[in-house]
Structures are given as structure tokens and as C-alpha cells.
Design a protein around this motif. Sequence first.
Motif, mmCIF file in Angstrom:
data_model
loop_
_atom_site.group_PDB
_atom_site.id
_atom_site.type_symbol
_atom_site.label_atom_id
_atom_site.label_comp_id
_atom_site.label_asym_id
_atom_site.label_seq_id
_atom_site.Cartn_x
_atom_site.Cartn_y
_atom_site.Cartn_z
ATOM 1 N N VAL B 349 11.444 89.722 24.276
ATOM 2 C CA VAL B 349 10.769 89.272 23.075
ATOM 3 C C VAL B 349 10.325 87.856 23.338
ATOM 4 C CG1 VAL B 349 10.970 88.907 20.601
ATOM 5 C CG2 VAL B 349 12.390 90.635 21.718
ATOM 6 N N SER B 350 9.063 87.538 23.060
ATOM 7 C CA SER B 350 8.625 86.176 23.279
ATOM 8 C C SER B 350 7.584 85.794 22.241
ATOM 9 C CB SER B 350 8.048 86.019 24.681
ATOM 10 O OG SER B 350 6.929 86.848 24.822
ATOM 11 N N GLY B 351 7.450 84.518 22.066
ATOM 12 C CA GLY B 351 6.467 84.047 21.111
ATOM 13 C C GLY B 351 6.540 82.542 21.004
ATOM 14 N N TYR B 358 9.696 80.662 22.690
ATOM 15 C CA TYR B 358 10.945 81.269 23.149
ATOM 16 C C TYR B 358 10.659 82.509 23.969
ATOM 17 C CZ TYR B 358 9.807 84.383 19.358
ATOM 18 O OH TYR B 358 9.142 85.263 18.558
ATOM 19 N N TYR B 359 11.614 82.842 24.805
ATOM 20 C CA TYR B 359 11.568 84.098 25.557
ATOM 21 C C TYR B 359 12.993 84.620 25.620
ATOM 22 C CZ TYR B 359 11.288 87.361 29.480
ATOM 23 O OH TYR B 359 11.381 88.475 30.268
ATOM 24 N N ILE B 360 13.165 85.862 25.239
ATOM 25 C CA ILE B 360 14.488 86.477 25.330
ATOM 26 C C ILE B 360 14.356 87.743 26.162
ATOM 27 C CG2 ILE B 360 16.391 87.535 24.047
ATOM 28 C CD1 ILE B 360 15.315 85.920 21.592
ATOM 29 N N TYR B 379 24.238 93.934 33.564
ATOM 30 C CA TYR B 379 23.806 93.578 32.217
ATOM 31 C C TYR B 379 23.284 92.168 32.321
ATOM 32 C CZ TYR B 379 26.979 97.361 31.005
ATOM 33 O OH TYR B 379 27.612 98.568 30.944
ATOM 34 N N SER B 380 22.102 91.897 31.798
ATOM 35 C CA SER B 380 21.679 90.523 31.877
ATOM 36 C C SER B 380 20.967 90.093 30.606
ATOM 37 C CB SER B 380 20.824 90.286 33.117
ATOM 38 O OG SER B 380 19.495 90.540 32.841
ATOM 39 N N LEU B 381 21.140 88.818 30.335
ATOM 40 C CA LEU B 381 20.578 88.222 29.137
ATOM 41 C C LEU B 381 20.000 86.884 29.537
ATOM 42 C CD1 LEU B 381 20.411 87.604 26.020
ATOM 43 C CD2 LEU B 381 22.714 86.725 26.227
ATOM 44 N N LEU B 382 18.769 86.626 29.121
ATOM 45 C CA LEU B 382 18.157 85.334 29.412
ATOM 46 C C LEU B 382 17.512 84.813 28.144
ATOM 47 C CD1 LEU B 382 17.003 83.157 31.413
ATOM 48 C CD2 LEU B 382 15.009 84.646 31.641
ATOM 49 N N PHE B 383 17.745 83.546 27.860
ATOM 50 C CA PHE B 383 17.053 82.923 26.744
ATOM 51 C C PHE B 383 16.417 81.643 27.246
ATOM 52 C CE2 PHE B 383 17.000 79.617 23.503
ATOM 53 C CZ PHE B 383 16.168 80.198 22.571
ATOM 54 N N ASN B 384 15.104 81.528 27.107
ATOM 55 C CA ASN B 384 14.402 80.288 27.414
ATOM 56 C C ASN B 384 13.740 79.803 26.143
ATOM 57 O OD1 ASN B 384 14.982 80.142 30.107
ATOM 58 N ND2 ASN B 384 13.108 81.188 30.763
ATOM 59 N N GLY B 385 13.990 78.579 25.764
ATOM 60 C CA GLY B 385 13.359 78.055 24.551
ATOM 61 C C GLY B 385 12.889 76.630 24.749
ATOM 62 N N LYS B 398 17.859 76.640 28.438
ATOM 63 C CA LYS B 398 17.939 77.947 29.066
ATOM 64 C C LYS B 398 19.389 78.379 29.049
ATOM 65 C CE LYS B 398 17.735 80.232 33.476
ATOM 66 N NZ LYS B 398 17.123 80.354 34.771
ATOM 67 N N ALA B 399 19.580 79.610 28.718
ATOM 68 C CA ALA B 399 20.927 80.155 28.820
ATOM 69 C C ALA B 399 20.788 81.536 29.427
ATOM 70 C CB ALA B 399 21.566 80.252 27.447
ATOM 71 N N SER B 400 21.617 81.819 30.398
ATOM 72 C CA SER B 400 21.566 83.180 30.901
ATOM 73 C C SER B 400 22.973 83.649 31.215
ATOM 74 C CB SER B 400 20.674 83.277 32.142
ATOM 75 O OG SER B 400 21.372 82.873 33.275
ATOM 76 N N PHE B 401 23.136 84.931 31.106
ATOM 77 C CA PHE B 401 24.438 85.526 31.341
ATOM 78 C C PHE B 401 24.192 86.858 32.020
ATOM 79 C CE2 PHE B 401 28.065 88.125 29.764
ATOM 80 C CZ PHE B 401 29.065 87.411 30.415
ATOM 81 N N GLN B 402 24.888 87.049 33.122
ATOM 82 C CA GLN B 402 24.730 88.311 33.839
ATOM 83 C C GLN B 402 26.098 88.884 34.163
ATOM 84 O OE1 GLN B 402 22.730 86.382 36.882
ATOM 85 N NE2 GLN B 402 20.796 86.353 35.794
#
Lengths: 485, 1065
Positions: B349-351, B358-360, B379-385, B398-402
Motif C-alpha cells: 500500500v502506498s500513497g 508512505y509505503y507498506i 514473513y516480511s514487513l516493510l514500512f517507509n515513511g 524505515k522499519a522492517s521486520f523479517q
Amino acid sequence: MKTNILKILFAVILLSGSSCNLLDVKTVSSITGDDYWTSKGDAESYLMGIYTKLRDVSNATLHFEDRGDAFTTGLEGGPSNLWAQNLNAQNGYSWLDYYSVIHHCNLMIRNVEHIPFGIEAEKQTLLAETHLIRSMMYFNIVRVWGDAPIELEPTENANKPKLGRSPASDVLQQALTDVETAITLFPQEGYPNGKGRASMPAAYALKADILLWKAKVLNGGDKELEEVITLAGKASANLSLEESFGDLYGTKKGKEVIFAIHFNIFEKEGHYSSRLKPRDVFVEKAVNKDLIPFAKGGARSTYAPSEELMALLSEYATDQRRDHSYIRAIDGEGHLIGIFDNKMRGTKTEGDRSYDSDIILYRMAEMHLFKAEAFAALNRIPEAINELNIVRNRAGIGNYTGATDQISVEREILRERGRELYLERKRWPDLLRFHFGGTIDIYDEVPNLKAKREEGSIIPLYLAIPLRDLDLNPNLTQTEGYEDL
Amino acid sequence: MAQNITVSGVVYDNEGETLPGVSLVVKGTSLGTVTDIDGAFRINVPRDATLLFSYVGFQTQEVKVNNTESLRVVMQISTVELEEFVAIAYGKQSRALLTHSISKVGEEEFDKSPGQNPLLQLQGKVAGLSLQVESGQPGTNPQVFIRGGSSTSPEGDAPLFIIDGIVSQGFRNLSDMNPSDIESVEVLKDAASTAIYGSRAANGIILIKTKSGRMGKPKVNFKYTYGIEMQPERIPLLNARDYIYLTRSNTTKFNRPELTYNGSSDQAKFLSGSFGMSTGNPRNSKNTLEFLDVYLTNYGQQYVSDLLENQGWQTMQDPVTGRQLIFQDNDFQKATFTNGQKQEYDLNVSGGNESGNYYIGLRHMNQDGILRGTHYKNYSLLFNGDYQLSERWSVSTKASFQVRDAVGGGNTNNSISRNILTPPTYRLYYEDGTPAPGEGISSFRNRIHEVYYKTNYDDVTVYRTTFQIAGRWEIMPGLLFSPSAYYFGTEGIENYFQADNETTGNTIRPASAKHNYDRHLQGDALLSYEKEIGEGHNLSAVAGTSYTHDYSYRLSASGSGSMIDQIPTLNATADSTQRASSTKSFEATLSYFGRLNYDYKGKYMASASLRADGSSRFAEDKMWGIFPGVSAGWNMHREEFFEPVRTLFSKMKWRASWGRTGNNNLSVANSRGAYTITGSNYMGRVGIINTTLKNSQLVWETTDSYDIGVDLGFFNNRLNLLLDYYNKLTHDRLYDQPLWYSTGYSSIKSNYGSIRNQGFEVELNTTPIDRKDFTWDLGLTFSFNRSVVEKLPDNGEEKNRVGGNFIYDPVSGELMKVGGIAEGERFGGRWAFHYLGTYQTDEEAANAPVDPNAQRRVKHAGDSKFEDRNNDGMLDVNDMVFMGYIRPDKSGGILNTLRYKSLSVRIVMDWAVGHVIDNGFKGQIMGSSRNNNNAITEAMTNSWQEANDGTRYPKYTVQSDYDYQYRNHMRWDNQIGSTTQGSTNNSLYFSKGDFLAFREVSLSYQLPESWSNRLRLSAVELFAGAYNLGYLKRYEGMFPEIYDGTDYGTYPRPRQYNMGARISF
């Protein structure tokens, strides 16, 4: 605006000011060279490190059994070139492992000086053990390669002098000097730290061994032989032979043992004797499977006891040592599956078997045989036979009744050593000693040496050094005899 | 025919400056011209013509003439899609102004990638980048090196990976990353571009940027992919019937006492002992082979009938005794490999708006390996804002978790090359249905047994966490301060257990656990300034500092002796067996750097950078290294004099650079010495030993390199060509300098000698077909690299050679020394014994040279005949011949994209030539290396049986060629062959490794907008692809991508099939 820029510059300068500390990271789980050698604990831990390395270099048949006549090929795996006497200048053998132990001893001797010990005797014991181990290494090297460099300084960088090979007599002299130093340093007789550690009696036994070599191989004389007799006696003080030969490897450091390298499944795996043992699959069809010291893992019968050895052990029907030395696996139809070592049986565990026999370096029976050998060399035949008989009687074969001329008795001593000390890493040096001592011609005794001679190649008795080493250290010269191989 | 008019005009850029060199053509014709130095043009065209104006970095303009004689055209700067921006260290730059050698791989390569590791997508797409896959295990990191690396074993010369600013050597922060989150990957190849990263940049840099949101309403993409992986090619192993026939008949034929080296025969050992071809196996034992009459007598007709009718057992006549044999035929290859399935869900999701974007990205994937029992879950999660805090301040986070949960094959040499070769007469299952172990060895066994008792208990999870926050402060227009802080942590928790089974030995139910933690902290502060000074002078400057601190912690424990299978953790193990160990280590680097970029009107560019790095790995007075870089470029096509050729050459940019980079590839132990705990205790006490020699003189290894390149555009940039030549000299190499053995060490880390790598690279992009409905884009890469040892310390040898040995030179008739490493020579050469065929008769064999390798065994008919090159009657090192080099020196890729309306097809190939491979796996099989392994069809059909039977291979002896010293297959290396496990050093098994790999054929279809709009979706895309389809190759083995010289049975790259759909709304 300007103030902001100044603030940033200030921050940058602050960061650079502390740069030295930022790069000063800790080493926690290992110790850097600059931080070692400060306390007594450092030296004591280092000595234990040396013992683990001593165990590693002693846990092999390569140098002291393979070239002798006790092995033939087993069920799997290829024998070494040393066994096959398939030696030439191209396949030299490295002495790195022995020199690695020597380096560690040199490092210890250099550094322990400056470390304060509360009790001086402890420091002396530690240094004595170190010298004794270094002596053993030089003794190993001189017996395998002959001439060799004498390294007495620890290696600290690549600029160490590239030493050439000193004559074998000097190398042996170094072994002798070291063991003598150990004897002076040990503060007491006996085994204060147990038989798994070097001790005064171990030093006597080693010195006897070295002197016997000197006497027979390197032009020593009666003086050395007489000292061997004294030393073998001193090494045996307060010991007695096991009543039954079978108990020898059944117990750990029993009453006969002078010096044995500690072996324990949780400290070390892969005992050298496992190379004469079958994996379980090989003896599945054996009717006497339960008697065979097989293992699921960790066994590989690369070698088997040779015909020559079995003939020696079968000479006397009553010889207890035969069944305690090898075992035949026979299938239901009476076919021979294989022959395996039965001396170092290890311990049966719940799931398997672990080969955990201590590596006995010296024991009392050998001291009797040292004495016998020295007496015989001095032509004091009755005394020699007397010592020989002590070992024979324990094995259940009674007194020696054969010819009593010097050469016959010496041959008999060599044969007795073969029976008694099979697989104890003595055979090849024994053959060499009696060869140089004029008792036998080793080229007639060892089948593969004999075969090579018949093909026209005289294989040298000392090993070649690797080409790599000759390239890296131009002061080294190749061992004599390899020119045309 | 419309009447022509003469149109003249001037072209301006968006800032009102005239633009020289703009091409214009009449749409639909080849008629055209180019603007002059004042941006003016004049052209005779039809009155109703449409003119197309194009210029690098600007959007193409369409202008209708409509009878107008005078035109004013304003070109608009193109957006990112059209003008390519390239990420450079600490910033980005327009491709047009770049003076470095940087290759970019865009997001389209990662969009639908089949691999679990994004790096695999780089293969063949970047000239100068070598990528080597060692194992087909899902998620494995390939070995990557750029421009030949900087050492004699470049496989280990991994570039520096920088992901959104986080610096780490090796793959740590790239592993398990979601390929769909990647916006671009930049490969920085020349030293001028990498020097600003100074230390550790010697092997090049791979910059990875993750996606961020763009202005606009929220955009949602969802993608589902289903895939299958399969073993690419079956090894042609014998079935049980052929195996029994071959091994039993050859045993009687060839295992005779006069043929062996020790003159003793042990046929009974093979025929009725404990091997795959041995009889005497009772029912329900590990092996199934027995005489039929024995089974009938012992177990009765009913039992035997059941075996034959229902259990797939067979009978055959024994070639030795003539009696009937009964056996079961088991397929150990099938037991080892399986088809792996993949499910992957990817949602992003981004916008964004004026105040932030943001980008998730979220992803789950579950992939089974082709080796039974292996899998990879992620499993991975990335958040860029990014947030605009005020007019001057913005912040990005930036937060990411894998999470990675992967089970691999352990020692794949054992579990693949040895499991598979279990003789087919061994059971896969016991009568009660539980798995049988095969031969019964713990290290390799029936894979089904291993999975059932061991692999199923493997529990390996890795958690990776990244946090970063970066500020941007616009102090004044053009002056920017950006501080950032990074945390990257990897935590691995591993649990292993083996249930009670017959292969475990002294350690019953062994259990072990590991807890690993790695922490990387990094702080950067960057000051950057951009300014136009006077007319056309553009200046930008960057200054900064960076600090990294790494901590790694290892805890491991083991135990055994549990009484039950139900508790696989250590708490159930017996106290006396428990062992534990933990270690901690730290390191840090501190750096200061700066860079100045200058250009004049986009025509002349220059750049200079400097970095100072301090590393804790060196001794205190050797910590700092200084790394400068300079470069310059010239956009020649923007010059006036270029006008006459502008219709052909639309672009010609010259680039040149020089730089110095460093390498601190050593440990603290090398510079300060190490005293470490010995692996074992002595009498229950801990020992410490000096394990690493101290070398306090160690300094940074440095690589000086220069690069000359040109960017060419033809036909209005329809064809683009990037050419680069580079020359790198690595000196003060950090190398394990060999020591002579009486030092007690085999080597010491030293600054030792120098190595030169030079080569050239070509990247070509073109659109051969460009029609309204159909386009074909073609990308080609080519690279050539030559690595040579430049200088070694004087050691008295010719060329200061280290290692090597003497071979016979037939030209001079003398011996000459070859191999090892030597000044002026390529490294990685291999020599082998020259196989001439087989001796056809004993008489012929009687004249064979003496063969010390075969323990001087007398040769017989069917034995290998090796060439005695110097005719001295002795087969030794002097007779070995040159086989080739183990690493390819030329490689490339071919990338086709075909589009027809909304259907697009990609066809990707890559290739490498110039290397040789020793097919050790085949050598082991043909040489029956363990006495007890299955053979391949060639052992039956193409190995010597009788005189002049035209076979290629020597006799197949069931007795191991190696153990029994036949040495027809496996030979000594003599310091000039390979020493790695499985090497044959026999020319029979060498072949060229040249290959062309069909890497990808994929297609995607974009549903027409009217359809997707009806579904209230903005786009729907369907895609499918096949990957690693196969090779064109000379090599007989399965897998020609082997660059270490020997193929000892690798876990092959699987063939993959993918299909899926993506919807956007």
C-alpha cells in the motif's frame, strides 16, 4: 544561519575528538597477544592447551605403526603411502604438527619466566612438563625425518630466521637436553598430578628411550646403555605389572602405567585404534558378533593385523596377548569376514561403543624390555633374559629357553616387543633401532620394503620433506636417498 | 500529395534556455534534422506534418505544423521514468551527468522474481558482475563478485551491500528481503564511485533502494504467486537389476588377486558380505538381496509370492552362480528429490500528499525445496515513511521486520551425492512401513529416513529487524544537513534433535540449540550543498561522517541421552552430556568523507572525493586509511561540432575515473594475535592456545583502479551502448602468506603481493522493433576479465612462484615449473593426468609406465592408459598436462522483452565461457569410490569389458578405485591439480564449462482497462513464467555453473515454474 553551521561543525569535531575511543573495541571471547601471559592462570591454561595438542599429534598410527610390519590392509579405505612404502620426493610429509607443539612450548618457556607464581615449585613443575613435551617432539622428529631444524624460539612473525636441518645427532641431543632439564626441574618423584600428566618417572622413561636410540642409531656407547638400565629402573619405582595382560587396556591409567595421554569421549573423538575396527554392518553376519568391538560410527577398518604379527602372537599357544590383541569375525558358514584389533576395545555405551582407551606412552613392561635390550647390547645375556622373562611370564608363555647368543636374544627381545607392544606406536622405531643396532636388516623384515627392494628401489628410512617447504625455506635440503625416487 | 512548406524555429528548455542538439523528425518518416548551437532549426516538411522533438533528459514533444512557418518549442524535463536518475553514494545523479561506471537494475526485474533471494535476479543483467549459485536450497545467498574481485579466490570477494544507507559486508541485511519491495539496485563498479565508501569498497558496491510512496491517493497492489520447483535432470542411475548384474559379474571378472595392488582377493566380501551386491540378507534387514531358494526355505512360498506380487520385488538369474536371486528395486534418487511447491502473497500500500508519503509492504511466502524435507518460509514487513515537518525540516523513517523459518539439507554433499548413490537393493522402508536407513551410516542415509528421524525436528528461525530515522534540514537553499541513525539486528534461534534410530551412535537422541545475535549500529551525518555559480557552473558538495559498531553474540549448547522422543529440547538430555559455549565479539569503523561534483552546462563534468576510514581490525597505529577518487566526463554530443553526425549519434559521453579503495578483510586476531580456547579439554580442564599469529604491521589492502568509458546513443537513442575498460591493481593484499612448517604455523596474514584485474564491459540496450502494437526491447551485456598476479615477494624462485610443481615441456624437452601463483600469470590453472584410453590386453599393459599413484601396481587390460609425457617410464607430476582455468573470463546476458498490446513476454538468457570443470561426481561413480554405491548407465555400456570393445571408460571395478589403488579414475593432485573433495585430476573427467543458460521465459498480460474498471480495480495483471529451463553446454554434468574447479555433486538450481496474478486498486 552561521550559528547553525557552526553547531554542526562543532558536532563533527566532537565526533572526531572521540575517535580513538570509538574504535577501541573489546575482545571478550578470545584474548589478544598483548593481553596474555600476565598471570599464573594464563600459563596453566596454556599448558592444558599444549596437552590437547600433544594428544592430537599422538593420536595417529602414521609415523610409528604404518611403516612397520604389524599392519595389512583392512576392509575399507586405502592404506597410507607410508604403509605401502610408496615414498618419493614428490610426496614428502610435513612435520608441522610436531613443530606446532614445539612453538607452543617455546612460547611457554619464553613467557613463563616473567609470571609470578606464589609457589615456585608449581612454576618448576609447569616448566618441567613443557620441556618434557618439547623433548618428545624432537625425539619424534629425529626418528621420522632424521636431520631437522632446531627451533628454540617461538614464532612471532614471518621474519623468523629460516633454519636449515641440523644433523640428527644434534636434534637428538636437543631432546636429551630438554628431558634432562625436565628432570632437574621436577620438584618431586612420583605422580603428583596423575599419570595423564608428564612426571618425573615419565621423564626417566623418555630419557631411557632417547638414550637407547642414541646408543643404537647414533653411535652412542656402553655409557648410554648403562644409564638406560638405571633410568628404566627409576621409572618403574612403586609400580607393578597388571596380573592379567587383558586388564591393561581395560583400566584407565592402571598400576603399570607411567605416562598415558588421557582419552575421553567428551574431550576427543576418533581414537587411532578405530582404524582397525569394523563398522557394525561388516560384522552383522558374524557368529561371534557380540565379542567384536565394532561400532556404528567412528570405526573404519582401514588396516588389519598382519600375518607377521599374528604369527608372532601365535608362537605360544598359551600367550594371553593373542586374544587380547586381535579377533577374527567368522560367518555362519565358517568364512572369515575380517580380522580386527581387540586390544583397545574402548567402552560399550548404551547406543554404541566409544574408543576411549588412553594412549599409553610408557608403561612398566616396556621398562623391563628396555633393560633387557640394554643388557643384551652390553652382552650381559643372563640379565637380559631375566628381564625378558618377567614380561613373558605375565603373558603366560613361560621363561625363554632359546639360544643365548647375543644376536638370538636381541632378536627375541624385538619379537617380544612386537607381541607386548603391538599397536602402542612402537613398532617402526623398534625395527629401526634393531636395524641400526645390527640385529636385523629392516629391508628383509618389512614386506613392502622388501618388495620395493626387489623392484630395485631402496626406500629411505627417513621421510622426505614436502616440496612446498623446500620452496618456502631455501635453507632446507631434501632427505638423503630420494634423489632417484 | 500535400504541398511542402519550410518551417523554422527555436527549441527551449523549461528554463527558457535554448537547446542545441535536439533531434526532430517528421512523424512516420525518416526525414529529420537537429537544432544548432542556438537551438534553432529549419526544415522543409509537408504542411500537415507532425514533428517529433526529442532530447536526452527531456520528454519527447509532438508538434503539429498546421501551416505554421515559425515555431517556438519548449521541451519539458522528463520525469524519473524518462530521465534516468542513478543512485550514487550519498545521493543521486542524473545518468547524463554521471562520470562513473554504474549499472542499474530496475524494479521490473524484481517484480515477479521466482527466486527467494533478490540477488539472483542480477545474473546476466550487469556487465562485470559474476554471480555464482552454490546450492539450490531456497533462500541461499549466491556468491557475488564484481570485475574479478581482488584476490586469487574471488568467490569470497563479496561487494559491500548498502540497503537504504545501512552498510554491511556480506549479505546480512539483504537475506530474506522481499524482492517486490525493491525499487532499484545499483552496482557501483569503478573505484571513483566507490572510493567515497573507502574501506571495504574494493570489491565494488551494491546499492539497494526500497520503494517509497508517491503523491496521490492510496494505491494498493496485491499479488499471489504459485510455483513449482523440480530437479532439472535425473541422473541416469542403474536400476536394481542392472546394478546387480554389473556389480556381481564385474566382481568375479575384475576382483581377482593378480589385479589388485596387495595381491589378495576378497570377492566373497562383495558377493556375500555387507555390500549392496551381497547376498545373505534375511527378511526385513537393510538390504534386500538374497538367493530365492533361501527365501523360499526360510520364509515360505506365501511370503515370497506376496513380495513378488504385491511388494514390487523381482527375481533374476545371478551371473555368478546361476542361481535365482530375489530383490527389491528402490529408487534413492526419487527418495531424495521431490517437487517443491511455493505459495507467495504480497501486498503493498502506498500513497502520499504534500506533507508526507508512505509505503507498506507485506509478504508471506512458503517454498519447499526440491531436496526432500527442506523448506523456506518467510514473513516480511516493510514500512517507509517520509514526513514534511516544516518548510525546512523533514524526516524519513524505515522499519522492517523479517522472519525466516528455513530448513536446509545440512551437508548437501552427503545428502545429495552420497544418498543418491545408495545401491538400489537397499530398502527404503522396513516391513512395518517405517523408513529404513539405507546403508545405515548416520552421515548419509536414505533421505526419507533422515527427514523422518532428524530433519523434521530442525527448527531454525531468524528474525531481522531494521529501524532507521533520518532527518533533512534545509539550512538555506542548496544547503542541506541530514543526520541519520540506523539499527539492524539479526537474531537466530536454532533447535536440532534426532529421534532415537539405529544410525545414532554414542550420542543417543542428540539435541542442540543455538542462539545468535548480531547487532549493527550506524550513525551518519551528511552536509550537502548545491549551487549554480555564474552562468552554467553547477557545483555540488557533500561532506560527512559515519560510525558503525557491530556486536555479535553466539550461544550454543548440546546434549544427548534423552529417554524419550517427545521432548526435542535440551531440558530432556542427560546432565553429564550437556555442553555449552558462548562468545562475544565487537568491531567498529569511523569515517570522514567528502565529495565535490562540478559541471558546466551539462557538457563538462568533474568529480572528486576523499574518505578517511578507521577500523578496529588493525593495530592502533595502522587503523587509518585514506581513499581518494577523481573522475571527469564530457558530453560530447552537446558540442557544436557534433552537429553533422547528430542524426546518427544522438549521444556520446566520455568518462574517465581513477580511485583508490580499501579492504580490511581480516580479523582483530590477525593484527593483535589470538589466544583461544582449544576445541577440547584435557582431563576435564580448559586449555588455551595461541591460534593466530600476531602481525602488527598489517595495513589496509588497497586497490587502485581506473576506468575509461563511453556512453553512446544512436538513432535518437533507440540504441544505447555503454562501453567500459577498467584496470585494477590490488596491492598490499591481505593474504595468508604461507610459512615453512618448522615455524609451527602454515600461514600468517600478511600484506603480500599484488594482483591486476583488467577487462572490458559492454551494455547494449535497443529497441529493434517499435510499432504501435508491437515492440521488442533487447538488452545485451558482455564482460571480459583477466586476472593476473602482478608482484610477489622475492623468494628466489623464477617469477617468485609460490606453490606449483614441475611438468615436462615437450617443446623444450625440459622440465618447467607451473601452477601455484606466479608473477605475470593467471591463477586458477589446473593440470591433470592425460587419459589416452585403456590398455586392451595384458601384453600392452605390461609396458605401462610405473605408477606410484597406484602403489606401483602391475597394470592389466582395462586399466587406464595415461600418457608418459617425458617417456621416463614413470607416471608422475612431470606427465601432467594443462586442462584450463577454473573461472570463466567471459560472460554475458541477453534480455528480450516483447510486447504485443498488453501482453508482454520476457526471454532471458545468460552465458559464461572460459572455464573447465572436473566432473568429480562422475569420477566418484565410475570409480565406485565407496565400494558400495550405485553406478550410472555408462558403467554398464561404456566401460571396458573386453579387448577393443570401443568403450570410453576403464573397467568398472566394484572395489573402490581409490581405496584399492587402481587409480584409473582418481589421481594425485601433485600441487598443480585440484585438492578439493572429489577431484579426479584425470583429463577423462575434465570438460569445458562453457554454457548458455535459459534463465527465464515469462509472460504477463494486463487486462484491458475497461474490464478491470468494471471490477473497480485500476489494473489486473496475470503472469506466468518458467525459470532455469536448461543449458546449452559442453559439460556432461548437470550443472555447469561451477567455478571452483570440481563438481562433487551439487544441490542443483531447480527448474521453477511460476504463475500468479496481481491486482491494483
